[in-house]
Design an enzyme around this catalytic site. Structure first.
Site, PDB file in Angstrom:
ATOM      1  N   TYR A   5     -30.607 -23.886 -20.242  1.00 35.62           N
ATOM      2  CA  TYR A   5     -31.936 -24.085 -19.667  1.00 35.62           C
ATOM      3  C   TYR A   5     -32.751 -22.785 -19.711  1.00 35.62           C
ATOM      4  CZ  TYR A   5     -35.628 -25.186 -16.358  1.00 35.62           C
ATOM      5  OH  TYR A   5     -36.854 -25.367 -15.775  1.00 35.62           O
ATOM      6  N   GLY A  53     -43.318 -35.722 -10.895  1.00 32.28           N
ATOM      7  CA  GLY A  53     -43.309 -34.309 -10.514  1.00 32.28           C
ATOM      8  C   GLY A  53     -44.606 -33.587 -10.810  1.00 32.28           C
ATOM      9  N   GLY A  70     -45.965 -32.861 -13.643  1.00 30.84           N
ATOM     10  CA  GLY A  70     -46.764 -33.497 -14.697  1.00 30.84           C
ATOM     11  C   GLY A  70     -47.717 -34.528 -14.124  1.00 30.84           C
ATOM     12  N   GLY A 108     -44.422 -35.480 -20.271  1.00 34.86           N
ATOM     13  CA  GLY A 108     -43.629 -35.577 -19.047  1.00 34.86           C
ATOM     14  C   GLY A 108     -44.534 -35.834 -17.857  1.00 34.86           C
ATOM     15  N   ALA A 109     -45.510 -36.733 -18.070  1.00 33.17           N
ATOM     16  CA  ALA A 109     -46.566 -36.898 -17.072  1.00 33.17           C
ATOM     17  C   ALA A 109     -46.254 -37.940 -16.007  1.00 33.17           C
ATOM     18  CB  ALA A 109     -47.880 -37.260 -17.766  1.00 33.17           C
TER      19      ALA A 109
END
Ligand SMILES: *[C@@H]1O[C@H](CO)[C@@H](O)[C@H](O)[C@H]1NC(C)=O
Ligand SMILES: *[C@@H]1O[C@H](CO)[C@@H](O)[C@H](O)[C@H]1NC(C)=O
Ligand SMILES: *[C@@H]1O[C@H](CO)[C@@H](O)[C@H](O)[C@H]1NC(C)=O
Length: 318
Positions: free
Chosen positions: A196, A48, A50, A44-45
């Site tokens: 979540y 945000g 990441g 998830g880089a």
């Protein structure tokens, strides 16, 4: 002063005090550790926290592997990292946690192409995915936030052990304190928020169980709460939820750079050398609910997860 002025004044003072406290207590990673010759993988880089983490790792000289779903965003991120840090040792591999086949493919490519892995950062996560069932027959939010990262971590353990001392860092959330997990039915549908929180509890349980299983290997496993950060993780939420989240939390919010500090701390700081099985917040070892450190629960969730992702005997490396 009339009553109205008093109340308005009181509210303003309150907001200013909270803001100041927030700024003063915000944790920062003070380590100057260099990572030349080391490889860091961040999922998830491309946005945000990441992305900010990736920029920091690149600035420290690491070979940085961006595990991303969207290759266009990943390429933009890669160019941004190169222009900000001058480090060109940045590679992109595609991974989509909605598919365990994709996770396996990703791991296979990493094993084929990479000779070492010093830090694995399980950063990818999402909110607001609903109650869909994936092609793997699993609850989508649990898969993206827990089962997928669980499988990936297991598949990469051999490489991490080979490169020891190495670290696994899993981004969880303070939200886990609102969870209500049924360990006998990890795929139970529910409210988005609850799904979540449950998946974030699973992140901590996985991290702790991993720490136990990896004792004596010089591979450590820690997890963390990044702070409340306004990022793309909220992109799937409807606008009114985004607005109310933003509004109700705005004075607690961190930006993505500040949100990355605790991840960076866990990934590189000398103070975390040899530390394993902890939960961090604001760059400090922090408390969690007893349920998050419950050994029996973490073992149970681990066993169930192994079954559900169909981890094979020859894929177990602890
Ligand atoms: C991985 O290796 C394959 C085969 O050698 C190559 O085609 C591919 O470009 C490499 N991928 C990355 C991201 O380095
Ligand atoms: C772990 O690190 C210590 C200190 O560097 C070393 O003595 C030990 O052999 C290592 N253990 C393993 C299993 O790699
Ligand atoms: C998990 O699996 C291990 C190995 O099969 C077993 O020894 C252990 O009792 C199981 N734990 C739980 C809580 O189910």
């Amino acid at each position: 002063m009339n009553t109205f002025t008093c109340i308005a004044f009181g509210i303003i003072v309150f907001i200013v005090v909270v803001k100041i406290l927030n700024v003063v207590t915000k944790g920062r990673c003070t380590s100057k550790a260099k990572l030349n010759g080391k490889t860091v993988l961040i999922t998830g880089a491309s946005g945000g926290i990441g992305k900010e983490t990736a920029i920091d790792m690149a600035a420290r000289g690491a070979r940085v592997i961006l595990g991303c779903r969207n290759l266009k965003f990943a390429e933009d991120t890669k160019q941004e990292i190169i222009s900000k840090t001058g480090n060109t040792n940045i590679v992109i591999y595609q991974i989509d946690f909605e598919s365990l086949t994709s996770v396996r493919k990703f791991s296979k490519l990493i094993h084929e192409n990479e000779s070492r892995l010093d830090v694995l950062i399980n950063n990818a996560g999402a909110m607001g995915l609903g109650n869909k069932i994936t092609e793997d027959g699993l609850h989508i939010m649990m898969q993206v936030n827990h089962f997928g990262p669980f499988l990936l971590t297991n598949l990469l353990l051999d490489l991490l052990k080979k490169s020891a001392p190495s670290r696994i860092v899993t981004v969880s959330s303070l939200g886990h304190i609102f969870s209500s997990l049924d360990p006998d039915n990890l795929n139970k549908p529910g409210l988005d928020e609850l799904n979540y929180f449950n998946s974030k509890l699973c992140n901590i349980l996985m991290s702790n169980e991993l720490a136990r299983k990896l004792e004596g290997t010089n591979v450590t496993s820690n997890c963390l709460h990044p702070g409340i950060v306004h990022t793309e993780i909220m992109q799937h939420l409807p606008w009114y939820k985004r607005l109310s989240l933003s509004f109700s939390y705005w004075f607690f919010f961190k930006n993505a750079k500040e949100g990355a500090e605790t991840t960076i701390h866990c990934a590189v700081c000398e103070k975390v050398d040899g530390i394993s099985g902890k939960y961090f917040q604001d760059c400090k070892d922090y408390w969690t609910l007893p349920i998050a450190s419950n050994k029996e629960l973490s073992e149970k969730v681990w066993n169930k997860s192994m079954e559900l992702v169909k981890l094979q005997k020859n894929e177990i490396h602890y």
